[in-house]
Design an enzyme around this catalytic site. Structure first.
Site, short mmCIF file in Angstrom:
data_model
loop_
_atom_site.label_atom_id
_atom_site.label_comp_id
_atom_site.label_asym_id
_atom_site.label_seq_id
_atom_site.Cartn_x
_atom_site.Cartn_y
_atom_site.Cartn_z
N ASP A 168 42.57 43.40 44.96
CA ASP A 168 43.55 44.57 44.56
C ASP A 168 44.37 43.37 45.20
OD1 ASP A 168 41.56 46.35 44.41
OD2 ASP A 168 41.72 47.17 45.93
N1 URA Z 1 37.72 47.63 48.26
C1 URA Z 1 39.33 47.67 47.41
O1 URA Z 1 38.97 48.70 47.35
N2 URA Z 1 40.01 46.71 47.43
C2 URA Z 1 39.99 45.32 46.75
O2 URA Z 1 41.15 44.28 47.01
C3 URA Z 1 38.51 44.89 47.58
C4 URA Z 1 37.88 45.61 47.98
#
Ligand code: URA
Length: 234
Positions: free
Chosen positions: A103
């Site tokens: 993310d």
């Molecule tokens: N899980 C998440 O919620 N976000 C990420 O970026 C990676 C794993």
């Protein structure tokens, strides 16, 4: 391989642009300008300089980035900068892509490659590669949350509960979570389903490959044979 093809394979532009770079005297090898685009070189240990950029030939690019917050894992980002803004443009030109996504607000270990088989192997749901995250949580962690994460939590849209391979509290608000899948917002959704909330998320490890302690945020490095072996060993 001739010099035009070398430059093209490494992402220095179109065939025509690469030929022009060579014939224009922009490329040197061992400190000597080589203006012959058809000159052949063994690629195995080839290092060349293009307008002061020193570049070592790599048949495929395997790189790791210490991703900062505020960057999207896309070449065409919607709301933030792209992680490709942190990398030499040659990588995007030669088709490097993220091996799974983080993310925009997640930090830490991100792999990128132009080896399609490698990208597929490490993003395929069939290949269960453990990924270790450190989540800072809004509320204190407790045994009930950790037990729920280990036993499995049901996420919206998933047919079956998803369990963490390991879940432990490093501190009252610091959760170390190891998961095998790479589903959308997986860690945040799992922690929410267990009754807490992720405030910050950092990926520390993929397989047996750890984010190097000396790699500053926003910095990248080539992944060498030892790194690739560590990745697979995990
Ligand atoms: N899980 C998440 O919620 N976000 C990420 O970026 C990676 C794993």
């Amino acid at each position: 391989m001739n010099l035009e093809r070398v430059l093209f394979s490494q992402g220095f532009g179109s065939r025509r642009q690469c030929r022009a770079l060579v014939t224009g005297g922009h490329v040197s090898i061992d400190g000597v300008v080589c203006a012959n685009a058809d000159a052949d070189f063994p690629t195995h240990t080839l290092t060349f300089v293009v307008d002061e950029i020193a570049w070592r030939y790599h048949e495929h690019a395997y790189i790791l980035l210490n991703k900062p917050a505020g960057y999207e894992c896309s070449r065409d980002p919607q709301h933030h900068l792209s992680v490709f803004n942190l990398l030499p443009p040659q990588f995007a030109t030669r088709g490097v892509q993220c091996v799974g996504r983080l993310d925009q607000d997640t930090t830490g270990l991100l792999l990128l490659s132009d080896d399609g088989q490698f990208v597929h192997a490490f993003t395929s749901p069939k290949r269960k590669v453990p990924k270790v995250y450190l989540a800072t949580t809004r509320h204190p962690l407790d045994d009930a949350q950790l037990d729920a994460l280990r036993a499995g939590v049901l996420l919206h849209g998933e047919p079956a509960p998803i369990a963490a391979v390991a879940a432990r509290a490093r501190d009252t608000h610091a959760l170390e979570l190891t998961v095998l899948e790479g589903k959308y917002h997986q860690v945040k959704r799992m922690v929410a389903a267990a009754g807490n909330r992720v405030e910050a998320l950092h990926r520390e490890r993929i397989g047996g490959l750890e984010l190097p302690a000396n790699l500053a945020e926003g910095e990248w490095q080539w992944l060498d044979e030892a790194g690739l072996a560590a990745l697979r060993a995990g």
